[in-house]
Design a protein around this motif. Structure first.
Motif, short mmCIF file in Angstrom:
data_model
loop_
_atom_site.label_atom_id
_atom_site.label_comp_id
_atom_site.label_asym_id
_atom_site.label_seq_id
_atom_site.Cartn_x
_atom_site.Cartn_y
_atom_site.Cartn_z
N GLY A 1 30.91 37.55 44.80
CA GLY A 1 29.79 38.45 45.21
C GLY A 1 30.68 39.60 45.95
O GLY A 1 31.80 39.78 45.61
N GLU A 2 29.75 40.46 46.19
CA GLU A 2 30.37 42.01 46.43
C GLU A 2 30.69 42.00 48.00
O GLU A 2 31.32 43.12 48.42
N ARG A 3 30.32 41.03 48.73
CA ARG A 3 30.55 41.23 50.19
C ARG A 3 32.01 40.66 50.57
O ARG A 3 32.66 39.87 50.12
N ASN B 1 41.24 48.62 35.98
CA ASN B 1 39.92 49.26 36.80
C ASN B 1 38.94 48.45 36.52
O ASN B 1 38.46 48.10 35.34
N GLY B 2 37.91 48.47 37.34
CA GLY B 2 36.79 47.67 37.25
C GLY B 2 36.84 46.21 37.44
O GLY B 2 35.89 45.44 37.36
N SER B 3 37.98 45.66 37.71
CA SER B 3 37.97 44.04 37.70
C SER B 3 37.61 43.65 38.94
O SER B 3 37.49 42.42 39.28
N GLY B 4 37.52 44.57 40.02
CA GLY B 4 37.15 43.95 41.22
C GLY B 4 38.24 44.16 42.25
O GLY B 4 38.52 43.50 43.43
N LYS B 5 39.21 44.98 41.99
CA LYS B 5 40.62 44.84 42.63
C LYS B 5 40.51 45.24 44.06
O LYS B 5 40.72 44.82 44.99
N THR B 6 39.77 46.49 44.24
CA THR B 6 39.62 47.16 45.41
C THR B 6 38.84 46.16 46.24
O THR B 6 39.20 45.99 47.52
N THR B 7 37.64 45.57 45.80
CA THR B 7 36.96 44.69 46.57
C THR B 7 37.71 43.36 47.07
O THR B 7 37.60 43.08 48.30
N THR B 8 38.60 43.03 46.17
CA THR B 8 39.21 41.83 46.45
C THR B 8 40.50 41.99 47.76
O THR B 8 40.67 41.31 48.45
N LEU C 1 32.66 35.46 39.66
CA LEU C 1 32.30 33.99 39.10
C LEU C 1 30.70 33.80 39.51
O LEU C 1 30.16 32.72 39.04
N ASP C 2 30.19 34.52 40.35
CA ASP C 2 28.65 34.42 40.52
C ASP C 2 28.02 35.10 39.38
O ASP C 2 28.40 36.24 38.75
N GLY C 3 26.89 34.65 38.74
CA GLY C 3 26.12 35.25 37.64
C GLY C 3 26.98 35.47 36.55
O GLY C 3 26.74 36.29 35.75
P1 GDP Z 1 38.18 48.34 40.75
O1 GDP Z 1 38.12 49.01 39.78
O2 GDP Z 1 39.26 46.96 40.03
O3 GDP Z 1 38.96 48.40 42.28
O4 GDP Z 1 36.99 47.32 41.12
P2 GDP Z 1 35.98 47.39 42.51
O5 GDP Z 1 36.62 46.50 43.51
O6 GDP Z 1 35.45 48.76 42.67
O7 GDP Z 1 34.72 46.60 41.90
C1 GDP Z 1 34.08 46.87 40.61
C2 GDP Z 1 32.55 46.28 40.82
O8 GDP Z 1 32.60 44.97 40.84
C3 GDP Z 1 32.03 46.91 42.28
O9 GDP Z 1 30.57 47.08 41.87
C4 GDP Z 1 32.16 45.66 43.12
O10 GDP Z 1 31.23 45.54 43.96
C5 GDP Z 1 32.03 44.58 41.83
N1 GDP Z 1 32.53 43.25 42.44
C6 GDP Z 1 33.94 43.05 42.56
N2 GDP Z 1 34.07 41.82 43.19
C7 GDP Z 1 32.71 40.90 42.52
C8 GDP Z 1 32.40 39.63 42.88
O11 GDP Z 1 33.07 38.69 42.87
N3 GDP Z 1 31.06 39.22 42.17
C9 GDP Z 1 30.17 40.37 41.93
N4 GDP Z 1 28.85 40.31 41.63
N5 GDP Z 1 30.67 41.75 41.58
C10 GDP Z 1 31.84 42.00 42.19
#
Ligand code: GDP
Length: 298
Positions: free
Chosen positions: A279-281, A107-114, A253-255
């Motif tokens: 990024g987040e988009r 959780n928090g790795s960015g899974k949902t966004t990815t 990998l941004d920032g």
């Molecule tokens: P999950 O808990 O693994 O499903 O994570 P989320 O997809 O909810 O992402 C957690 C946070 O990381 C959110 O605020 C996303 O916007 C952010 N995030 C995800 N991928 C990236 C990325 O490549 N770059 C940045 N800067 N933020 C990201």
């Protein structure tokens, strides 16, 4: 005699060229190599990749008084050599369709966004995409994935919170098959705190999938947060054991100055790296370009 001298003259010219090579070129000394190795370790490339790059640079000849730029270029080339073999986008090749892509990660790795970014990426390639909300453990996870599905404009199969992920996956594959979907992307729970339960849950998903299509899941993509640095490597280790991983996507990998962890992962595990998140988009998922990444890191 003319023929003998002619031949010797050529030999002499060639020897001269080789000798001038020796005079004008030199190897890096141990102190320089130490510094490079330390810098690589500090950049999260890990001791193994750093040692390997050091060893290769030790055998390379540089112009005498080589400037920083040419050493950087040599380092970038060595990094690229480690990265090139693992650069591999996810191709939709499954027959019969759908290709089932399990997405795993803490959780928090960015899974949902990815997942959303991947759906968007496949959609741009004109594939029919569907999501399955297999993370029924977190209250917010299903809702979040729904929001993303709407935003991307792809259908999603969900179940009740606390429901059985395997039965959601079962429904999703049947629906996807009926609708001629190309890629079914499945979210899964990321609770590594409870390894045993997660393992059982993923094993059950696999059993159900295998009954519908022996080839499924076709991909098991581990999402890693680059800002975790070396901890990301530990996650590869654990998820390999828990879930069997077929490829990686590194996010955030941004920032971060910790992109070197990509090199450590490639060197240590050799798993395909499909893409990177910058990024987040939705369009912030980039194909993994080993040469570009190597140049940026070095
Ligand atoms: P999950 O808990 O693994 O499903 O994570 P989320 O997809 O909810 O992402 C957690 C946070 O990381 C959110 O605020 C996303 O916007 C952010 N995030 C995800 N991928 C990236 C990325 O490549 N770059 C940045 N800067 N933020 C990201």
């Amino acid at each position: 005699t003319e023929r003998v001298f002619g031949g010797l003259r050529k030999t002499s010219e060639r020897l001269g060229e080789n000798l001038s090579g020796i005079v004008s070129k030199t190897r890096l000394d141990d102190a320089q190599l130490d510094e490079i190795e330390d810098a690589l370790i500090l950049s999260d490339l890990g001791p193994r990749a750093a040692a390997r790059i050091r060893e290769r640079l030790a055998n390379e000849k540089f112009e005498r008084g080589a400037d920083e730029q040419s050493i950087k270029e040599a380092v970038a080339e060595e990094i690229a050599k480690i990265l090139r073999p693992v650069a591999k986008p996810i191709d939709i090749v499954a027959f019969p369709r759908p290709q089932v892509i399990l997405v795993i990660g803490v959780n928090g790795s960015g899974k949902t966004t990815t997942i959303a970014k991947l759906a968007h990426y496949f959609q741009e390639l004109d594939y029919g995409v569907m999501l399955a909300a297999g993370d029924t453990f977190r209250a917010a996870a299903i809702g979040q994935l729904k929001v993303w599905a709407d935003r991307v404009g792809v259908p999603i199969v969900t179940g009740p919170e606390g429901g059985d992920p395997a039965s959601i996956v079962f429904d999703a594959v049947k629906t996807a098959t009926d609708q001629g979907i190309d890629a079914l992307i499945v979210d899964t729970a990321g609770r590594l705190q409870n390894k045993r339960e997660l393992m059982d849950e993923l094993a059950k998903i696999r059993r159900v999938l295998g009954r519908l299509n022996p080839e499924a899941p076709h991909d098991v993509v581990l999402v890693l947060d680059a800002t975790n640095g070396q901890n990301a490597l530990q996650q590869i280790e654990t998820f390999k054991e828990v879930a069997g991983v077929t490829g990686l996507i590194m996010t955030k990998l941004d920032g971060t100055a910790r992109g070197g962890v990509l090199v450590a992962a490639a060197e240590q595990y050799g798993l395909p790296i499909h893409a990177i998140g910058v990024g987040e988009r939705l369009d912030d998922l980039r194909p993994f370009d080993p040469d570009l990444v190597a140049r940026v890191i070095a």
